[in-house]
Design an enzyme around this catalytic site. Structure first.
Site, mmCIF file in Angstrom:
data_model
loop_
_atom_site.group_PDB
_atom_site.id
_atom_site.type_symbol
_atom_site.label_atom_id
_atom_site.label_comp_id
_atom_site.label_asym_id
_atom_site.label_seq_id
_atom_site.Cartn_x
_atom_site.Cartn_y
_atom_site.Cartn_z
ATOM 1 N N ASP A 32 0.858 -1.190 0.000
ATOM 2 C CA ASP A 32 0.000 0.000 0.000
ATOM 3 C C ASP A 32 0.893 1.238 0.000
ATOM 4 O OD1 ASP A 32 0.861 0.348 2.616
ATOM 5 O OD2 ASP A 32 -1.127 0.175 3.527
ATOM 6 N N CYS A 63 2.780 -3.473 4.123
ATOM 7 C CA CYS A 63 2.016 -2.260 4.432
ATOM 8 C C CYS A 63 2.768 -1.545 5.556
ATOM 9 C CB CYS A 63 0.558 -2.582 4.771
ATOM 10 S SG CYS A 63 0.299 -3.653 6.188
ATOM 11 N N THR A 121 2.408 -1.926 8.898
ATOM 12 C CA THR A 121 2.757 -2.877 9.962
ATOM 13 C C THR A 121 2.893 -4.313 9.475
ATOM 14 O OG1 THR A 121 0.421 -3.266 10.373
ATOM 15 C CG2 THR A 121 1.485 -1.528 11.689
ATOM 16 N N HIS A 165 7.453 -25.178 8.803
ATOM 17 C CA HIS A 165 6.392 -25.837 9.578
ATOM 18 C C HIS A 165 4.990 -25.557 9.038
ATOM 19 C CE1 HIS A 165 8.896 -26.323 13.542
ATOM 20 N NE2 HIS A 165 9.573 -26.696 12.457
ATOM 21 N N HIS A 215 3.605 -31.778 10.493
ATOM 22 C CA HIS A 215 3.282 -30.434 9.990
ATOM 23 C C HIS A 215 2.176 -30.509 8.937
ATOM 24 C CE1 HIS A 215 6.323 -28.835 12.446
ATOM 25 N NE2 HIS A 215 7.333 -29.405 11.794
HETATM 26 C C1 RB5 Z 1 -1.970 2.678 6.314
HETATM 27 O O1 RB5 Z 1 -1.817 3.914 6.886
HETATM 28 C C2 RB5 Z 1 -1.815 1.574 7.345
HETATM 29 O O2 RB5 Z 1 -2.984 1.464 8.085
HETATM 30 C C3 RB5 Z 1 -1.477 0.282 6.675
HETATM 31 O O3 RB5 Z 1 -0.307 0.443 5.944
HETATM 32 C C4 RB5 Z 1 -1.230 -0.934 7.538
HETATM 33 O O4 RB5 Z 1 -0.281 -0.684 8.521
HETATM 34 C C5 RB5 Z 1 -2.412 -1.611 8.050
HETATM 35 O O5 RB5 Z 1 -2.329 -2.664 8.710
#
Ligand code: RB5
Length: 149
Positions: free
Chosen positions: A8, A65, A67, A98, A134
């Site tokens: 993203d 993204c 996180t 696994h 597994h």
């Molecule tokens: C976008 O700002 C953020 O929410 C996205 O990149 C991500 O971290 C969502 O899990």
């Protein structure tokens, strides 16, 4: 090997670094993410990559993204996708050995470029162990999918 990659707006630069790194090893990348300056909702990019993996066009997927968490939540809604959100290489290796994970997720706001490239290398160069215990546990995940998805 072909790898589908999506991102993203939090991760276009890190995505480009990953693509350059993999292509430098002769691994073809199918870039399904957004470019620098574009906005993209993470479930949209996750869906494109998961569909590409499930179709067999790519053997593995990578989703980045902010996180890695939103991408992994969206990806794991697809039957047959086993997406792992990792920020260290031990988990990236074990989730291949696994869990036979087929999608790696990580966060551009969590890991730096060096760690990201190590995660990617570990993930794409580690094979599933193929051990019975597994396989049985993955079968149990599939039973959950069959009941709930
Ligand atoms: C976008 O700002 C953020 O929410 C996205 O990149 C991500 O971290 C969502 O899990």
């Amino acid at each position: 090997m072909k790898v589908a990659i999506g991102n993203d707006h939090a991760a276009p630069q890190l995505k480009l670094a990953v693509v350059e790194h993999l292509e430098g090893q002769g691994i073809e990348c199918i870039d399904l993410g957004c470019a620098i300056g574009e906005k993209c909702d993470y479930p949209v990019a996750a869906a494109r990559v998961c569909e590409c993996v499930l179709s067999g066009e790519a053997s593995l997927g990578i989703l980045i993204c902010g996180t890695g968490v939103g991408m992994s939540l969206a990806a794991n809604k697809f039957r047959g996708i086993r997406a792992a959100c990792c920020s260290e290489c031990f988990s990236a290796r074990l989730t291949r050995e696994h869990n036979d994970a087929n999608v790696l997720c990580f966060g551009a706001r969590v890991v730096g470029e060096g760690t990201a490239l190590d995660l990617v290398d570990t993930f794409v160069h580690t094979e599933f162990s193929n051990e019975e215990r597994h396989k049985r546990r993955i079968g149990l995940i599939e039973e959950i999918e069959n009941k709930n998805l």
